[in-house]
Design a protein around this motif. Sequence first.
Motif, PDB file in Angstrom:
ATOM      1  N   UNK A 241      25.286  19.757  -7.307  1.00  0.00           N
ATOM      2  CA  UNK A 241      25.963  18.538  -7.745  1.00  0.00           C
ATOM      3  C   UNK A 241      26.987  18.828  -8.831  1.00  0.00           C
ATOM      4  N   UNK A 242      26.664  19.756  -9.709  1.00  0.00           N
ATOM      5  CA  UNK A 242      27.628  20.142 -10.744  1.00  0.00           C
ATOM      6  C   UNK A 242      28.848  20.799 -10.123  1.00  0.00           C
ATOM      7  N   UNK A 243      28.626  21.553  -9.052  1.00  0.00           N
ATOM      8  CA  UNK A 243      29.738  22.199  -8.350  1.00  0.00           C
ATOM      9  C   UNK A 243      30.532  21.201  -7.514  1.00  0.00           C
ATOM     10  N   UNK A 244      29.924  20.065  -7.193  1.00  0.00           N
ATOM     11  CA  UNK A 244      30.656  19.010  -6.483  1.00  0.00           C
ATOM     12  C   UNK A 244      30.357  18.900  -5.007  1.00  0.00           C
ATOM     13  N   UNK A 245      29.606  19.836  -4.420  1.00  0.00           N
ATOM     14  CA  UNK A 245      29.330  19.788  -2.986  1.00  0.00           C
ATOM     15  C   UNK A 245      27.854  20.084  -2.732  1.00  0.00           C
ATOM     16  N   UNK A 246      27.229  19.220  -1.938  1.00  0.00           N
ATOM     17  CA  UNK A 246      25.826  19.407  -1.576  1.00  0.00           C
ATOM     18  C   UNK A 246      25.740  19.527  -0.056  1.00  0.00           C
ATOM     19  N   UNK A 247      25.050  20.566   0.402  1.00  0.00           N
ATOM     20  CA  UNK A 247      24.851  20.747   1.841  1.00  0.00           C
ATOM     21  C   UNK A 247      23.517  20.146   2.245  1.00  0.00           C
ATOM     22  N   UNK A 248      23.592  19.081   3.035  1.00  0.00           N
ATOM     23  CA  UNK A 248      22.393  18.475   3.613  1.00  0.00           C
ATOM     24  C   UNK A 248      22.324  18.850   5.086  1.00  0.00           C
ATOM     25  N   UNK A 249      21.127  18.818   5.628  1.00  0.00           N
ATOM     26  CA  UNK A 249      20.959  19.038   7.058  1.00  0.00           C
ATOM     27  C   UNK A 249      20.377  17.761   7.658  1.00  0.00           C
ATOM     28  N   UNK A 250      21.160  17.136   8.546  1.00  0.00           N
ATOM     29  CA  UNK A 250      20.674  15.949   9.255  1.00  0.00           C
ATOM     30  C   UNK A 250      19.976  16.432  10.512  1.00  0.00           C
ATOM     31  N   UNK A 251      18.698  16.109  10.633  1.00  0.00           N
ATOM     32  CA  UNK A 251      17.904  16.613  11.740  1.00  0.00           C
ATOM     33  C   UNK A 251      17.430  15.480  12.645  1.00  0.00           C
ATOM     34  N   UNK A 252      17.355  15.780  13.921  1.00  0.00           N
ATOM     35  CA  UNK A 252      16.813  14.845  14.904  1.00  0.00           C
ATOM     36  C   UNK A 252      15.804  15.577  15.775  1.00  0.00           C
ATOM     37  N   UNK A 253      14.615  15.014  15.880  1.00  0.00           N
ATOM     38  CA  UNK A 253      13.564  15.556  16.733  1.00  0.00           C
ATOM     39  C   UNK A 253      13.132  14.474  17.710  1.00  0.00           C
ATOM     40  N   UNK A 254      12.907  14.856  18.958  1.00  0.00           N
ATOM     41  CA  UNK A 254      12.492  13.842  19.913  1.00  0.00           C
ATOM     42  C   UNK A 254      11.998  14.407  21.221  1.00  0.00           C
ATOM     43  N   UNK A 255      11.831  13.518  22.180  1.00  0.00           N
ATOM     44  CA  UNK A 255      11.398  13.863  23.528  1.00  0.00           C
ATOM     45  C   UNK A 255      12.400  13.281  24.521  1.00  0.00           C
TER      46      UNK A 255
END
Length: 209
Positions: free
Chosen positions: A144-158
Amino acid sequence: MSAKDCGNHGEKRRKLFRRIFAGILIFLFLVLVTILIIWAVLRPSKPSFVLQDVTVYAFNASVPNFLTSNFQVTFSSRNPNDKIGIYYDRLDIYATYRSQQITLRSAIPPNYQGHKEINVWSPNIYGTAIPVAPYNAIALNQDQSAGTVLLMIKMDGRVRFKVGTFISGKYHLYVRCPAYIQFGSRTAGIIVGENSVKYSLLVSCSVSI
């Protein structure tokens, strides 16, 4: 009845059972070969997913080792097959940071995706006061101090596949979409409300079945 007649009768029954068993095996083998041939001819492809945008309503890590977040994510799914339909029986979406889940799971309603069809979903995912591992909390503060956060959006299903009237069994679907969020700069996104910013991403997701 003599012992010889009983022995012949028992042998005939054993032969009959062996023939029935062999017939069942041959039938199952032919069914399996037919399915494999159809599958090979149609050459099914897994669906493709694109993370289009993320709207951030809250992302608060002010309390040590706890994170409160609220996002709306928009993603599209495309069925590349021209002869195969896809049933999404279950699809859960959530966000992670450094492999740690930081939101609750949100469910996408079950639906059917026709040939070459594109579906678009915009679910909300959120988590209130989610505990964050101490080492992840330190890394999050640094990001956050650096200005960029890497999130991973995940989807699990059938999912199930439909060919004509034939419907396959259920397969596990795993989708992973990286989302680089520039929390430090509102100019990187569009302000859509008080303390709410929409970030356009258009990121291709990895898909495995």
